[in-house]
Design a protein around this motif. Structure first.
Motif, PDB file in Angstrom:
ATOM      1  N   LYS A   1      -4.641  12.923  22.843  1.00 45.43           N
ATOM      2  CA  LYS A   1      -5.422  13.773  23.748  1.00 45.43           C
ATOM      3  C   LYS A   1      -6.289  14.672  22.887  1.00 45.43           C
ATOM      4  N   ASP A   2      -7.556  14.388  22.831  1.00 41.75           N
ATOM      5  CA  ASP A   2      -8.482  15.139  21.973  1.00 41.75           C
ATOM      6  C   ASP A   2      -7.945  15.167  20.543  1.00 41.75           C
ATOM      7  N   ASN A   3      -7.657  16.344  20.031  1.00 46.83           N
ATOM      8  CA  ASN A   3      -7.131  16.448  18.668  1.00 46.83           C
ATOM      9  C   ASN A   3      -5.615  16.662  18.659  1.00 46.83           C
ATOM     10  N   LYS A   4      -4.951  16.111  19.665  1.00 44.89           N
ATOM     11  CA  LYS A   4      -3.500  16.246  19.774  1.00 44.89           C
ATOM     12  C   LYS A   4      -2.861  14.862  19.824  1.00 44.89           C
ATOM     13  N   LEU A   5      -1.729  14.769  19.156  1.00 49.02           N
ATOM     14  CA  LEU A   5      -0.880  13.590  19.254  1.00 49.02           C
ATOM     15  C   LEU A   5       0.357  14.004  20.029  1.00 49.02           C
ATOM     16  N   VAL A   6       0.617  13.327  21.131  1.00 42.69           N
ATOM     17  CA  VAL A   6       1.782  13.630  21.959  1.00 42.69           C
ATOM     18  C   VAL A   6       2.777  12.488  21.783  1.00 42.69           C
ATOM     19  N   ILE A   7       3.984  12.852  21.395  1.00 39.92           N
ATOM     20  CA  ILE A   7       5.039  11.876  21.117  1.00 39.92           C
ATOM     21  C   ILE A   7       6.208  12.138  22.050  1.00 39.92           C
ATOM     22  N   GLN A   8       6.642  11.096  22.722  1.00 38.10           N
ATOM     23  CA  GLN A   8       7.820  11.219  23.582  1.00 38.10           C
ATOM     24  C   GLN A   8       8.921  10.345  22.999  1.00 38.10           C
ATOM     25  N   LYS A   9      10.116  10.902  22.947  1.00 38.68           N
ATOM     26  CA  LYS A   9      11.266  10.176  22.409  1.00 38.68           C
ATOM     27  C   LYS A   9      12.476  10.453  23.299  1.00 38.68           C
ATOM     28  N   TYR A  10      13.099   9.374  23.776  1.00 37.95           N
ATOM     29  CA  TYR A  10      14.343   9.526  24.529  1.00 37.95           C
ATOM     30  C   TYR A  10      15.479   9.672  23.532  1.00 37.95           C
ATOM     31  N   LEU A  11      16.378  10.584  23.810  1.00 44.91           N
ATOM     32  CA  LEU A  11      17.468  10.882  22.893  1.00 44.91           C
ATOM     33  C   LEU A  11      18.665   9.987  23.166  1.00 44.91           C
ATOM     34  N   ASN A  12      19.408   9.706  22.099  1.00 48.65           N
ATOM     35  CA  ASN A  12      20.672   8.982  22.255  1.00 48.65           C
ATOM     36  C   ASN A  12      21.687   9.953  22.824  1.00 48.65           C
ATOM     37  N   VAL A  13      22.196   9.662  23.981  1.00 47.19           N
ATOM     38  CA  VAL A  13      23.187  10.536  24.625  1.00 47.19           C
ATOM     39  C   VAL A  13      24.453   9.722  24.881  1.00 47.19           C
ATOM     40  N   GLY A  14      25.548  10.454  24.882  1.00 47.66           N
ATOM     41  CA  GLY A  14      26.823   9.813  25.226  1.00 47.66           C
ATOM     42  C   GLY A  14      27.517   9.340  24.101  1.00 47.66           C
TER      43      GLY A  14
ATOM     44  N   ASN B   1       0.836  -1.198   0.000  1.00 51.03           N
ATOM     45  CA  ASN B   1       0.000   0.000   0.000  1.00 51.03           C
ATOM     46  C   ASN B   1       0.870   1.248   0.000  1.00 51.03           C
ATOM     47  N   ASP B   2       0.415   2.306  -0.676  1.00 51.06           N
ATOM     48  CA  ASP B   2       1.166   3.551  -0.731  1.00 51.06           C
ATOM     49  C   ASP B   2       1.079   4.366   0.549  1.00 51.06           C
ATOM     50  N   CYS B   3       0.027   4.173   1.319  1.00 50.63           N
ATOM     51  CA  CYS B   3      -0.135   4.981   2.519  1.00 50.63           C
ATOM     52  C   CYS B   3      -0.754   4.134   3.627  1.00 50.63           C
ATOM     53  N   GLY B   4      -0.933   4.749   4.785  1.00 56.68           N
ATOM     54  CA  GLY B   4      -1.587   4.068   5.883  1.00 56.68           C
ATOM     55  C   GLY B   4      -0.646   3.506   6.929  1.00 56.68           C
ATOM     56  N   ARG B   5       0.638   3.889   6.869  1.00 58.11           N
ATOM     57  CA  ARG B   5       1.591   3.356   7.835  1.00 58.11           C
ATOM     58  C   ARG B   5       2.077   4.410   8.828  1.00 58.11           C
ATOM     59  N   GLY B   6       1.565   5.613   8.748  1.00 63.12           N
ATOM     60  CA  GLY B   6       2.070   6.701   9.566  1.00 63.12           C
ATOM     61  C   GLY B   6       2.058   6.422  11.052  1.00 63.12           C
ATOM     62  N   LEU B   7       0.897   6.090  11.591  1.00 61.66           N
ATOM     63  CA  LEU B   7       0.810   5.832  13.033  1.00 61.66           C
ATOM     64  C   LEU B   7       1.612   4.603  13.429  1.00 61.66           C
ATOM     65  N   PHE B   8       1.644   3.624  12.556  1.00 57.54           N
ATOM     66  CA  PHE B   8       2.437   2.433  12.838  1.00 57.54           C
ATOM     67  C   PHE B   8       3.919   2.805  12.976  1.00 57.54           C
ATOM     68  N   LEU B   9       4.425   3.602  12.033  1.00 55.91           N
ATOM     69  CA  LEU B   9       5.830   4.025  12.086  1.00 55.91           C
ATOM     70  C   LEU B   9       6.104   4.886  13.314  1.00 55.91           C
ATOM     71  N   ILE B  10       5.211   5.820  13.592  1.00 56.52           N
ATOM     72  CA  ILE B  10       5.385   6.676  14.773  1.00 56.52           C
ATOM     73  C   ILE B  10       5.447   5.813  16.030  1.00 56.52           C
ATOM     74  N   ASN B  11       4.554   4.858  16.123  1.00 54.21           N
ATOM     75  CA  ASN B  11       4.510   3.988  17.296  1.00 54.21           C
ATOM     76  C   ASN B  11       5.786   3.138  17.426  1.00 54.21           C
ATOM     77  N   CYS B  12       6.367   2.748  16.305  1.00 53.19           N
ATOM     78  CA  CYS B  12       7.605   1.947  16.336  1.00 53.19           C
ATOM     79  C   CYS B  12       8.811   2.770  16.769  1.00 53.19           C
ATOM     80  N   ILE B  13       8.862   4.023  16.370  1.00 51.05           N
ATOM     81  CA  ILE B  13      10.049   4.849  16.621  1.00 51.05           C
ATOM     82  C   ILE B  13       9.973   5.567  17.964  1.00 51.05           C
TER      83      ILE B  13
ATOM     84  N   ASP C   1       9.092   6.451  21.912  1.00 52.26           N
ATOM     85  CA  ASP C   1       9.092   5.691  23.163  1.00 52.26           C
ATOM     86  C   ASP C   1       7.707   5.680  23.785  1.00 52.26           C
ATOM     87  N   LYS C   2       6.900   6.689  23.463  1.00 47.24           N
ATOM     88  CA  LYS C   2       5.533   6.726  23.976  1.00 47.24           C
ATOM     89  C   LYS C   2       4.714   7.648  23.075  1.00 47.24           C
ATOM     90  N   ILE C   3       3.512   7.227  22.739  1.00 42.52           N
ATOM     91  CA  ILE C   3       2.596   8.128  22.047  1.00 42.52           C
ATOM     92  C   ILE C   3       1.272   8.123  22.801  1.00 42.52           C
TER      93      ILE C   3
END
Length: 128
Positions: free
Chosen positions: A115-128, A96-108, A110-112
């Protein structure tokens, strides 16, 4: 701690906005992941939340410290209720050409969270 808010109308300059965010946050080790997260989430906000209407705003907010970044993408849609993220890599969806956005976001991310019409994405950074 760095934080900012950017408002977009449509997707005409979203790549430049993403580049500006990555440069401002100086997160070169996580550059690919952050660009992919923001590309998919902003595209979803425009196409699905705002129904492709370039007159409706998309708000991109972020807060970043040395180890963690949180993005909030808000559109003008009605939000999400009981949204499940299907496995878009299944054999029947593989070409399929589309339809993987949320799947990819969820894979990359650390937490999604929705909240209503908001998507909150948390990502821990590579440090060190």
């Amino acid at each position: 701690m760095k934080k900012n808010e950017v408002t977009l109308y449509g997707l005409n300059n979203y790549k430049q906005v993403i580049d500006d965010v990555v440069n401002e946050l100086n997160i070169s080790d996580d550059c690919f992941d952050i660009k992919l997260l923001l590309t998919e989430s902003l595209t979803n906000a425009f196409k699905h939340g705002n129904n492709g209407d370039e007159n409706k705003p998309i708000y991109l907010r972020y807060v970043c410290n040395d180890t963690n970044i949180e993005f909030e993408i808000e559109d003008c849609g009605n939000g999400f209720e009981n949204l499940s993220i299907p496995n878009k890599l299944s054999d029947e969806n593989l070409l399929n050409d589309c339809g993987r956005g949320l799947f990819l976001i969820n894979c990359i991310a650390d937490k999604i969270e929705f909240k209503d019409n908001k998507l909150v994405i948390q990502k821990y950074l590579n440090v060190g």
